[in-house]
Write an enzyme that holds these catalytic residues in place. Structure first.
Site, PDB file in Angstrom:
ATOM      1  N   ASP A 201       0.852  -1.187   0.000  1.00  0.00           N
ATOM      2  CA  ASP A 201       0.000   0.000   0.000  1.00  0.00           C
ATOM      3  C   ASP A 201       0.888   1.237   0.000  1.00  0.00           C
ATOM      4  OD1 ASP A 201       1.093   0.243   2.530  1.00  0.00           O
ATOM      5  OD2 ASP A 201      -0.810   0.235   3.601  1.00  0.00           O
ATOM      6  N   ASP A 203       1.357   4.761   2.397  1.00  0.00           N
ATOM      7  CA  ASP A 203       0.934   5.313   3.685  1.00  0.00           C
ATOM      8  C   ASP A 203       1.277   6.798   3.776  1.00  0.00           C
ATOM      9  OD1 ASP A 203       0.472   2.577   5.200  1.00  0.00           O
ATOM     10  OD2 ASP A 203       2.427   2.399   4.237  1.00  0.00           O
ATOM     11  N   ASP A 287      -3.327   4.205   2.986  1.00  0.00           N
ATOM     12  CA  ASP A 287      -3.666   4.470   4.389  1.00  0.00           C
ATOM     13  C   ASP A 287      -3.342   5.917   4.716  1.00  0.00           C
ATOM     14  OD1 ASP A 287      -4.415   1.855   4.920  1.00  0.00           O
ATOM     15  OD2 ASP A 287      -2.456   1.263   5.713  1.00  0.00           O
TER      16      ASP A 287
HETATM   17  P1  ATP Z   1       3.949  -2.688   3.121  1.00  0.00           P
HETATM   18  O1  ATP Z   1       2.862  -1.665   3.116  1.00  0.00           O
HETATM   19  O2  ATP Z   1       4.648  -2.755   1.829  1.00  0.00           O
HETATM   20  O3  ATP Z   1       3.458  -4.036   3.557  1.00  0.00           O
HETATM   21  P2  ATP Z   1       4.879  -1.161   5.330  1.00  0.00           P
HETATM   22  O4  ATP Z   1       6.095  -1.177   6.167  1.00  0.00           O
HETATM   23  O5  ATP Z   1       4.518   0.155   4.716  1.00  0.00           O
HETATM   24  O6  ATP Z   1       5.052  -2.259   4.214  1.00  0.00           O
HETATM   25  P3  ATP Z   1       2.258  -1.135   6.592  1.00  0.00           P
HETATM   26  O7  ATP Z   1       1.419  -2.289   6.986  1.00  0.00           O
HETATM   27  O8  ATP Z   1       1.690  -0.259   5.539  1.00  0.00           O
HETATM   28  O9  ATP Z   1       3.703  -1.710   6.222  1.00  0.00           O
HETATM   29  O10 ATP Z   1       2.508  -0.305   7.908  1.00  0.00           O
HETATM   30  C1  ATP Z   1       3.373   0.804   7.966  1.00  0.00           C
HETATM   31  C2  ATP Z   1       3.589   1.209   9.388  1.00  0.00           C
HETATM   32  O11 ATP Z   1       2.400   1.762   9.941  1.00  0.00           O
HETATM   33  C3  ATP Z   1       3.993   0.029  10.280  1.00  0.00           C
HETATM   34  O12 ATP Z   1       5.170   0.360  10.977  1.00  0.00           O
HETATM   35  C4  ATP Z   1       2.854  -0.165  11.241  1.00  0.00           C
HETATM   36  O13 ATP Z   1       3.335  -0.370  12.560  1.00  0.00           O
HETATM   37  C5  ATP Z   1       2.067   1.125  11.144  1.00  0.00           C
HETATM   38  N1  ATP Z   1       0.628   0.837  11.121  1.00  0.00           N
HETATM   39  C6  ATP Z   1      -0.024   0.217  10.130  1.00  0.00           C
HETATM   40  N2  ATP Z   1      -1.351   0.118  10.409  1.00  0.00           N
HETATM   41  C7  ATP Z   1      -1.522   0.700  11.612  1.00  0.00           C
HETATM   42  C8  ATP Z   1      -2.631   0.924  12.458  1.00  0.00           C
HETATM   43  N3  ATP Z   1      -3.862   0.517  12.134  1.00  0.00           N
HETATM   44  N4  ATP Z   1      -2.420   1.558  13.611  1.00  0.00           N
HETATM   45  C9  ATP Z   1      -1.184   1.965  13.941  1.00  0.00           C
HETATM   46  N5  ATP Z   1      -0.086   1.780  13.201  1.00  0.00           N
HETATM   47  C10 ATP Z   1      -0.245   1.158  12.049  1.00  0.00           C
HETATM   48 MN    MN Z   2       2.686   0.379   3.745  1.00  0.00          MN
HETATM   49 MN    MN Z   3      -0.382   0.667   5.584  1.00  0.00          MN
END
Ligand code: ATP
Ligand code: MN
Ligand code: MN
Length: 363
Positions: A201, A203, A287
């Protein structure tokens, strides 16, 4: 560093870039992590995650079992896997898991947005083995998130390329500028860590200096995206933030700020070279989180990840400093007070840690 220099047991004290010299080993260990995540078995999951993370940080490739002696968290089970790979080029335990029907099916089901281990396992126990069987099953009720997860599964499971992420960033910046010219958008998550290739995704953190103004941002942004016909799905959680409830170990891994989980329509015209397929657009998971500005630094540190880096930061704060860190604040239990921070650097300084650039946080 050399094989002899000591490796910290905390990812927040190790520089981990995306250049992984031990991918063959960490890929194998991560299959074990995934297998235990599917069954929600915490202990081995934590152990294999930590071992994989240590190996990712090494500046050298493992060439013998002797070279991994003394590395933190590389215990007997991980050592067995590494030894098998060194000796035979593959791990039999990992191959058994990869060939396992339950592993494969749960992985497939959990690749759908909105489906976690509990739902995936329930479907598996009902005898379901494919996505089309789930869709054809008369008794299965999908929630709105899962319906959209199935609808956009082929786009979402393909991941987001770096150039697509930049196009999404431009779209979000434009949208925010048009509804709240004073608001600031910051890229977060994997794309801030320069994790090249692709992510699941994109963020973002959005905030504004105007007190309380952040609470209006997400509804305004979603409304504008909707008007442009680009909002394919939204799940919005308004803020439930209350300083009385934090910091608290129970809430370490989540936060109470307003956030939304979206599926956006990314038009090919926005991406150089366009998007795959002949529709001229693709679906992308996005997100957004909107903290009040005085909590921005904590949210930025928390949302930049990686998840393992975050886990080790919080564990370091707790174990080594008697402090509680979460996405909202840093609390010093010895002094009984919150420690304020304007930037991520302030937080590292409060923790007595050397600052780590986002691209060193790929633990
Ligand atoms: P990818 O998206 O490619 O899987 P990413 O490191 O961007 O890798 P994400 O799942 O998007 O992973 O999460 C990014 C960060 O945001 C993470 O460190 C996570 O701890 C935090 N995070 C994600 N969702 C939430 C949430 N609902 N509440 C709090 N923190 C979150
Ligand atoms: Mn992400
Ligand atoms: Mn995310």
């Amino acid at each position: 560093s050399s094989p002899e220099s000591p490796v910290s047991p905390y990812a927040c004290q190790r520089r981990t870039t995306i250049e992984n010299k031990n991918k063959i080993f960490t890929d194998a260990l991560e299959v074990l992590v995934e297998r235990y995540e599917q069954s929600e078995i915490e202990g081995p999951c934590v152990a294999f995650r930590r071992a994989a993370s240590v190996l990712k940080s090494l500046s050298w490739s493992i060439e013998s079992v002797r070279s991994i002696e003394g590395l933190p968290y590389v215990g007997d089970s991980s050592r067995t896997v590494i030894q098998e790979i060194l000796q035979y080029g593959r791990s039999f335990e990992v191959e058994r898991i990869l060939a396992d029907e339950r592993y494969q099916t749960l992985k497939l089901f959990m690749s759908v947005f909105g489906v976690g281990p509990k739902t995936a396992d329930k479907w598996y126990r009902q005898g379901l083995r494919s996505l089309s069987q789930i869709l054809a099953h008369p008794d299965i009720q999908l929630n709105r998130m899962q319906q959209n997860g199935f609808l956009h599964h082929s786009d979402l499971s393909r991941g987001v390329r770096a150039d697509e992420a930049r196009a999404v960033e431009a779209l979000i910046v434009e949208t925010v500028q048009s509804v709240a010219p004073d608001a600031v958008v910051t890229l977060s998550g994997g794309f801030r860590r320069y994790r090249s290739m692709f992510g699941h995704d994109v963020d973002f953190i959005v905030t504004t200096a105007e007190a309380g103004g952040e609470s209006l941002l997400l509804p305004l942004i979603m409304e504008r995206l909707q008007e442009q016909g680009l909002l394919l799905f939204q799940a919005y959680n308004p803020s439930t933030f209350d300083l009385q409830k934090v910091p608290c170990r129970r809430y370490e891994a989540m936060d109470f700020f307003a956030k939304c989980f979206l599926i956006l329509k990314l038009e090919g015209s926005r991406v150089q070279g366009g998007v795959q397929g002949d529709r001229g657009w693709r679906a992308v998971r996005v997100d957004l989180v909107a903290p009040p500005i005085e909590h921005f630094a904590f949210t930025q540190l928390g949302w930049t990840g990686s998840r393992q880096f975050e886990r080790d930061l919080r564990r370091f704060a707790r174990t080594e400093r008697n402090m509680i860190l979460d996405n909202h604040a840093l609390y010093d239990k010895t002094k009984n007070q919150f420690l304020a921070a304007l930037t991520e650097k302030d937080i590292f300084a409060h923790l007595g840690l050397e600052y780590m650039e986002p691209w060193h946080r790929n633990a």
